[in-house]
Design an enzyme around this catalytic site. Structure first.
Site, PDB file in Angstrom:
ATOM      1  N   GLU A  49       1.018   2.353   1.254  1.00 45.63           N
ATOM      2  CA  GLU A  49       0.146   3.526   1.238  1.00 45.63           C
ATOM      3  C   GLU A  49       0.749   4.678   2.031  1.00 45.63           C
ATOM      4  O   GLU A  49       0.650   5.845   1.640  1.00 45.63           O
ATOM      5  CB  GLU A  49      -1.239   3.165   1.788  1.00 45.63           C
ATOM      6  CG  GLU A  49      -2.044   2.252   0.887  1.00 45.63           C
ATOM      7  CD  GLU A  49      -2.345   2.870  -0.477  1.00 45.63           C
ATOM      8  OE1 GLU A  49      -2.332   4.116  -0.588  1.00 45.63           O
ATOM      9  OE2 GLU A  49      -2.592   2.119  -1.428  1.00 45.63           O
ATOM     10  N   TYR A 132      -8.774   7.640   3.708  1.00 46.41           N
ATOM     11  CA  TYR A 132      -8.273   7.057   2.474  1.00 46.41           C
ATOM     12  C   TYR A 132      -7.453   5.794   2.745  1.00 46.41           C
ATOM     13  O   TYR A 132      -7.650   4.755   2.100  1.00 46.41           O
ATOM     14  CB  TYR A 132      -7.419   8.051   1.680  1.00 46.41           C
ATOM     15  CG  TYR A 132      -6.588   7.315   0.661  1.00 46.41           C
ATOM     16  CD1 TYR A 132      -7.183   6.801  -0.491  1.00 46.41           C
ATOM     17  CD2 TYR A 132      -5.232   7.029   0.893  1.00 46.41           C
ATOM     18  CE1 TYR A 132      -6.457   6.052  -1.391  1.00 46.41           C
ATOM     19  CE2 TYR A 132      -4.503   6.286  -0.012  1.00 46.41           C
ATOM     20  CZ  TYR A 132      -5.116   5.790  -1.151  1.00 46.41           C
ATOM     21  OH  TYR A 132      -4.399   5.030  -2.022  1.00 46.41           O
ATOM     22  N   ASP A 150      -8.246   8.625  -3.662  1.00 48.43           N
ATOM     23  CA  ASP A 150      -7.009   9.391  -3.583  1.00 48.43           C
ATOM     24  C   ASP A 150      -7.064  10.501  -4.631  1.00 48.43           C
ATOM     25  O   ASP A 150      -8.074  10.683  -5.322  1.00 48.43           O
ATOM     26  CB  ASP A 150      -5.782   8.489  -3.771  1.00 48.43           C
ATOM     27  CG  ASP A 150      -5.513   8.146  -5.224  1.00 48.43           C
ATOM     28  OD1 ASP A 150      -6.464   8.151  -6.037  1.00 48.43           O
ATOM     29  OD2 ASP A 150      -4.349   7.865  -5.561  1.00 48.43           O
TER      30      ASP A 150
END
Length: 307
Positions: A49, A132, A150
């Site tokens: 990520e 997020y 996202d």
């Protein structure tokens, strides 16, 4: 049916039907990415990520594989030298992410015994982990229910549900609440929806050239039904060319330092970018960010990655 086709779309399906269609599409079309594999770890998901922020999958995948092969646990990365970390980051861009990831690894070792927590508050307290990323680690690392929003997911929901070309530049509470309503209550189903909606935005409902003919909810898309209206927030979006920007200069300076076996005299940086106010500004910025160190010598300053 493509974007130029008939606009006789039926009303948007209910939440459960929308989720079901997208998840069924995902089951048939999902990419086999290593951070989705059965042997994935929450740490591997967290690394992916961070790497994927503003960087395409095609560049991240080989870097992620090499990174995880070298530092498979937070403790491994925490013990590495910053110079090795920055060299391994190579050309992924925004190298501050690499040092923040190492800060995060050290925090995991100090606070959590080297284990990535599953609690959202504990995740968000880690260096470099925002709303997020915390939600993504919970969903993709632990298979837990969370609201994963996202850019791709926001675009899918903006079009399919709200009838907008693109979401607003900043996430609002109302947008988050609307997205939360769609998330299934069951942990496993919620995690699959998060992955599926993200994949749909990445592969089909793209920003510039959406493939409406391949979309599982095209017949019920509010944006399509409205005639594909333009981006209402276009005037609020900032775009910047790459050539000649400070970011390009910083990238070239970092490339020289990554490849050098030791400290680099200032004149060697001329190979990356000519001396002048812009280079001086960018070099100062790298020093302030902790990405570069400087030492004074008899022949002038020399620069290196942090030890």
């Amino acid at each position: 049916m493509d974007r130029a086709g008939a606009l006789d779309a039926t009303p948007a399906p209910g939440g459960a039907e929308l989720v079901g269609r997208v998840v069924a599409w995902f089951d048939a079309h999902r990419r086999a990415l290593p951070w989705r594999a059965r042997d994935r770890t929450p740490w591997g998901v967290l690394v992916s990520e961070v790497m994927l922020q503003q960087t395409p999958v095609v560049r991240v995948e080989p870097a992620w594989r090499a990174w995880m092969g070298r530092w498979p646990t937070p403790a491994d990365l925490a013990a590495a030298s910053p110079a090795d970390v920055l060299r391994a980051w190579d050309r992924l861009g925004y190298p501050r992410r690499a040092l923040r990831l190492q800060e995060c690894a050290r925090a995991l070792v100090d606070r959590h015994g080297g284990v990535v927590p599953r609690d959202e508050a504990e995740l968000r307290a880690l260096p470099g982990v925002g709303e997020y990323t915390a939600a993504a680690v919970r969903a993709f690392g632990y298979g837990l229910r969370s609201v994963v929003l996202d850019t791709n997911v926001r675009r899918v929901l903006a079009r399919a549900v709200d009838g907008h070309a693109l979401p607003a530049p900043a996430l609002s509470r109302a947008e988050h609440a609307r997205a939360a309503v769609l998330v299934p209550d069951d942990d496993e189903a919620a995690a699959r929806w998060a992955a599926a909606s993200m994949e749909l935005g990445a592969l089909v409902c793209t920003a510039r050239s959406p493939r409406c003919d391949a979309c599982p909810v095209a017949d019920a898309c509010a944006w399509r039904a409205a005639g594909f209206p333009g981006d209402a927030h276009a005037h609020r979006r900032r775009t910047q060319a790459w050539a000649g920007t400070d970011r390009q200069v910083r990238g070239r300076l970092m490339a020289v330092l990554r490849e050098a076996p030791g400290p680099v005299p200032e004149h060697v940086l001329d190979e990356a970018w000519p001396a002048g106010p812009q280079r001086a500004r960018c070099l100062d910025g790298l020093l302030v960010d902790g990405l570069v160190t400087v030492a004074d010598g008899a022949d002038g300053p020399s620069y290196a990655l942090p030890a």
